[in-house]
Design a protein around this motif. Structure first.
Motif, PDB file in Angstrom:
ATOM      1  N   ALA A 254     117.983  27.433 168.215  1.00  0.00           N
ATOM      2  CA  ALA A 254     118.863  28.459 167.866  1.00  0.00           C
ATOM      3  C   ALA A 254     119.915  28.216 166.936  1.00  0.00           C
ATOM      4  CB  ALA A 254     119.001  29.464 168.924  1.00  0.00           C
ATOM      5  N   ARG A 255     120.702  27.153 167.462  1.00  0.00           N
ATOM      6  CA  ARG A 255     121.998  26.897 166.700  1.00  0.00           C
ATOM      7  C   ARG A 255     121.617  26.149 165.307  1.00  0.00           C
ATOM      8  NH1 ARG A 255     125.616  22.864 170.091  1.00  0.00           N
ATOM      9  NH2 ARG A 255     125.913  24.735 171.336  1.00  0.00           N
ATOM     10  N   LEU A 256     120.355  25.381 165.232  1.00  0.00           N
ATOM     11  CA  LEU A 256     120.050  24.966 163.958  1.00  0.00           C
ATOM     12  C   LEU A 256     119.571  26.044 163.086  1.00  0.00           C
ATOM     13  CD1 LEU A 256     119.404  22.793 162.048  1.00  0.00           C
ATOM     14  CD2 LEU A 256     117.052  22.754 163.163  1.00  0.00           C
ATOM     15  N   LEU A 257     118.880  27.183 163.425  1.00  0.00           N
ATOM     16  CA  LEU A 257     118.738  28.378 162.669  1.00  0.00           C
ATOM     17  C   LEU A 257     119.832  29.019 162.168  1.00  0.00           C
ATOM     18  CD1 LEU A 257     115.346  29.688 164.728  1.00  0.00           C
ATOM     19  CD2 LEU A 257     115.456  28.265 162.603  1.00  0.00           C
TER      20      LEU A 257
ATOM     21  N   LEU B 105     121.268  27.256 159.257  1.00  0.00           N
ATOM     22  CA  LEU B 105     120.566  27.286 158.103  1.00  0.00           C
ATOM     23  C   LEU B 105     120.608  28.521 157.554  1.00  0.00           C
ATOM     24  CD1 LEU B 105     117.385  25.033 159.245  1.00  0.00           C
ATOM     25  CD2 LEU B 105     119.271  24.388 157.865  1.00  0.00           C
ATOM     26  N   GLY B 106     121.033  29.813 158.397  1.00  0.00           N
ATOM     27  CA  GLY B 106     121.001  31.196 157.767  1.00  0.00           C
ATOM     28  C   GLY B 106     119.817  31.768 157.989  1.00  0.00           C
ATOM     29  N   VAL B 107     118.905  31.389 158.727  1.00  0.00           N
ATOM     30  CA  VAL B 107     117.590  31.977 159.011  1.00  0.00           C
ATOM     31  C   VAL B 107     117.508  33.180 159.792  1.00  0.00           C
ATOM     32  CG1 VAL B 107     115.410  31.429 159.912  1.00  0.00           C
ATOM     33  CG2 VAL B 107     116.268  29.435 158.887  1.00  0.00           C
ATOM     34  N   LEU B 108     118.545  33.236 160.605  1.00  0.00           N
ATOM     35  CA  LEU B 108     118.608  34.536 161.643  1.00  0.00           C
ATOM     36  C   LEU B 108     119.569  35.593 161.011  1.00  0.00           C
ATOM     37  CD1 LEU B 108     118.677  33.043 164.900  1.00  0.00           C
ATOM     38  CD2 LEU B 108     116.704  33.876 163.923  1.00  0.00           C
ATOM     39  N   LYS B 109     119.978  35.614 159.652  1.00  0.00           N
ATOM     40  CA  LYS B 109     120.668  36.533 159.269  1.00  0.00           C
ATOM     41  C   LYS B 109     120.064  38.046 158.962  1.00  0.00           C
ATOM     42  CE  LYS B 109     124.296  33.669 157.412  1.00  0.00           C
ATOM     43  NZ  LYS B 109     125.118  33.201 156.259  1.00  0.00           N
TER      44      LYS B 109
END
Length: 50
Positions: free
Chosen positions: A40-43, A46-50
């Motif tokens: 989750a921290r990596l996502l 990377l801005g995937v969860l915005k």
């Protein structure tokens, strides 16, 4: 001169084996949770969860 005696392995009983098994299961669960947090921290990084 006396020769040193061979060390004997510690005796394990069923209760001790059960406790060790519980600790190992807890360790596996903690490792899985840590992996999920890192994912989750990596996502987020990377801005995937915005």
């Amino acid at each position: 001169m006396d020769t040193p005696k061979e060390p004997t392995p510690p005796q394990t009983d069923a209760a001790m084996q059960a406790k060790v098994a519980q600790w190992l299961e807890l360790k596996r669960e903690m490792e899985a949770l840590y992996a999920q947090v890192e994912y989750a921290r990596l996502l987020l990084k990377l801005g995937v969860l915005k």
